[in-house]
Design an enzyme around this catalytic site. Structure first.
Site, short mmCIF file in Angstrom:
data_model
loop_
_atom_site.label_atom_id
_atom_site.label_comp_id
_atom_site.label_asym_id
_atom_site.label_seq_id
_atom_site.Cartn_x
_atom_site.Cartn_y
_atom_site.Cartn_z
N TYR A 17 0.81 -1.21 0.00
CA TYR A 17 0.00 0.00 0.00
C TYR A 17 0.85 1.27 0.00
CZ TYR A 17 -4.17 -2.78 1.16
OH TYR A 17 -5.20 -3.67 1.15
N LYS A 50 2.67 -15.38 3.40
CA LYS A 50 2.68 -16.20 2.19
C LYS A 50 4.13 -16.56 1.89
CE LYS A 50 0.32 -18.14 -1.19
NZ LYS A 50 -0.56 -19.29 -0.92
N ASP A 98 -5.73 -6.32 5.92
CA ASP A 98 -6.90 -5.65 5.37
C ASP A 98 -7.97 -6.68 5.03
OD1 ASP A 98 -8.48 -3.59 4.50
OD2 ASP A 98 -7.28 -3.11 2.73
N ASP A 123 -4.07 -17.83 2.57
CA ASP A 123 -5.23 -18.53 2.04
C ASP A 123 -5.81 -19.50 3.06
OD1 ASP A 123 -2.79 -19.76 1.71
OD2 ASP A 123 -3.19 -20.55 -0.28
N ASP A 144 -11.81 -7.65 7.49
CA ASP A 144 -13.18 -7.68 7.01
C ASP A 144 -13.80 -9.06 7.19
OD1 ASP A 144 -13.06 -5.04 6.40
OD2 ASP A 144 -12.88 -5.30 4.23
#
Length: 372
Positions: free
Chosen positions: A142, A189, A245, A221, A249
């Site tokens: 980001y 990851k 992020d 994942d 959610d």
């Protein structure tokens, strides 16, 4: 206690839910004898309309001079639907985080038992869920270099981290786990990304300084799947910016509404408190937005300053609204209550601890170890 609080409503439903938060903070001040002052500032699309800048200098200076920041939401459809826009509302929030060095985003995901049946997941899966996500907020994809070719056919975003950026939030997460259930899960990851391999090396080394905390690692994942299949397995989750992020959610799915998730963004000097949900422009001005996430963020603010009894009084008032089904329609589809009524009810029911004796364990929903 005297606190100077910057109030940044932002866009969409941000000003509406933040209005309810200020009501609750003022109820706390009056009930417990504190002195809170509030100063509003522009940010996001609202600031762009007034000044052309998503984070005006006046707003940044206000935040730097304040003890804490209450943030609403950011984003507008006209920018979401325009891939060619060079200046976006979200840039104001990113710059604010960077300028104030708010490197750690902290988001508790704890199920209120009374709301467990409202979740889209089975009650026996989510009941007892209580974890907190520590998301690194100033590095990664980001914040680093972005490129777009002159012909607009090729783009890149650089994901980059330093050992220092990783270690400072890792220590916060390990300390939180040490005070909680002594389990930390690193989400990365590392089978694909070099940045994730750096995260794993640094966090593993730091973990040796916290022998009482069990460290395990999950790929992003798998972690996304596990939060849905068995959210109770988690205590403290530590992860990088983009992965955090996504997982933040997902926590809203466990609770049944994104309108129930609060957050804190902290640095060495500054702290900002905001609901997890976005600006939800479709609901702007309709008096249907859920203010609970924003009000729970107020509880986190109070906790940050060591005002635990006051924070618990806010949570107890929220619980009372649940018990009486005074909630917005995202929690109960048939609800007739709007944003303002729910906010008024919670503010009016913030009382001292002597009147909260029936709240039991849910009265300490945030706990004393959520922040730092």
């Amino acid at each position: 206690m005297h606190l100077k609080i910057a109030v940044l409503g932002g866009d969409g439903i941000g000003p509406e839910v933040l209005k309810q938060s200020v009501k609750c903070l003022q109820a706390v001040a009056e009930t417990f004898g504190h002195d809170f002052t509030y100063t509003e500032g522009l940010v996001g699309a609202a600031a762009m309309k007034e000044t052309g800048n998503p984070l005006p200098d006046a707003t940044l200076e206000l935040c730097k001079k304040s003890d804490a920041i209450l943030f609403g939401a950011i984003g507008a459809l006209e920018y979401d639907n325009d891939p060619n826009a060079r200046v976006r509302p979200e840039q104001g929030l990113l710059k604010l985080r960077k300028e104030l060095d708010l490197f750690a985003n902290i988001r508790p995901v704890k199920v209120f038992p009374i709301l467990a049946p409202k979740s889209p997941l089975k009650e026996d899966i989510i009941k007892g869920t209580d974890f907190v996500i520590y998301r690194e907020l100033l590095g990664g994809i980001y914040f680093n270099e972005k490129k777009l070719s002159e012909d607009g056919t090729k783009a890149s975003d650089l994901c980059e981290y330093t050992e220092g950026e990783i270690s400072r939030i890792a220590h916060l997460a390990f300390k939180a786990a040490k005070r909680r259930r002594k389990k930390l899960t690193l989400v990365d990851k590392a089978n694909v990304l070099e940045t994730s391999r750096l995260w794993r090396r640094v966090v593993t080394n730091i973990g040796e300084s916290y022998p009482e905390v069990a460290l395990n690692c999950l790929f992003i994942d798998n972690a996304a799947i596990q939060i849905i299949l068995d959210p109770r397995q988690f205590d403290v989750i530590l992860t990088e910016n983009m992965f955090g992020d996504v997982l933040n959610d997902q926590g809203s799915v466990v609770l049944g509404s994104i309108g129930l998730l609060p957050s804190a963004s902290v640095g060495t000097k500054n702290a900002m408190f905001e609901p997890v949900h976005g600006s939800y422009p479709q609901a702007k001005g309709k008096n249907i937005a859920n203010p609970v996430a924003s009000i729970l963020s107020v509880a986190m603010l109070l906790q940050h300053f060591g005002l635990y009894e006051e924070a618990n009084a806010v949570v107890a008032a929220i619980l009372k609204s649940f018990l009486k089904n005074i909630v917005t329609s995202d929690v109960m589809g048939s609800s007739k209550y709007g944003t303002n009524y729910v906010g008024d009810f919670i503010a009016e029911n913030i009382v001292d601890s002597d009147d909260n004796l029936t709240m039991n364990d849910e009265n300490i929903w945030l706990g004393k170890s959520t922040i730092i």
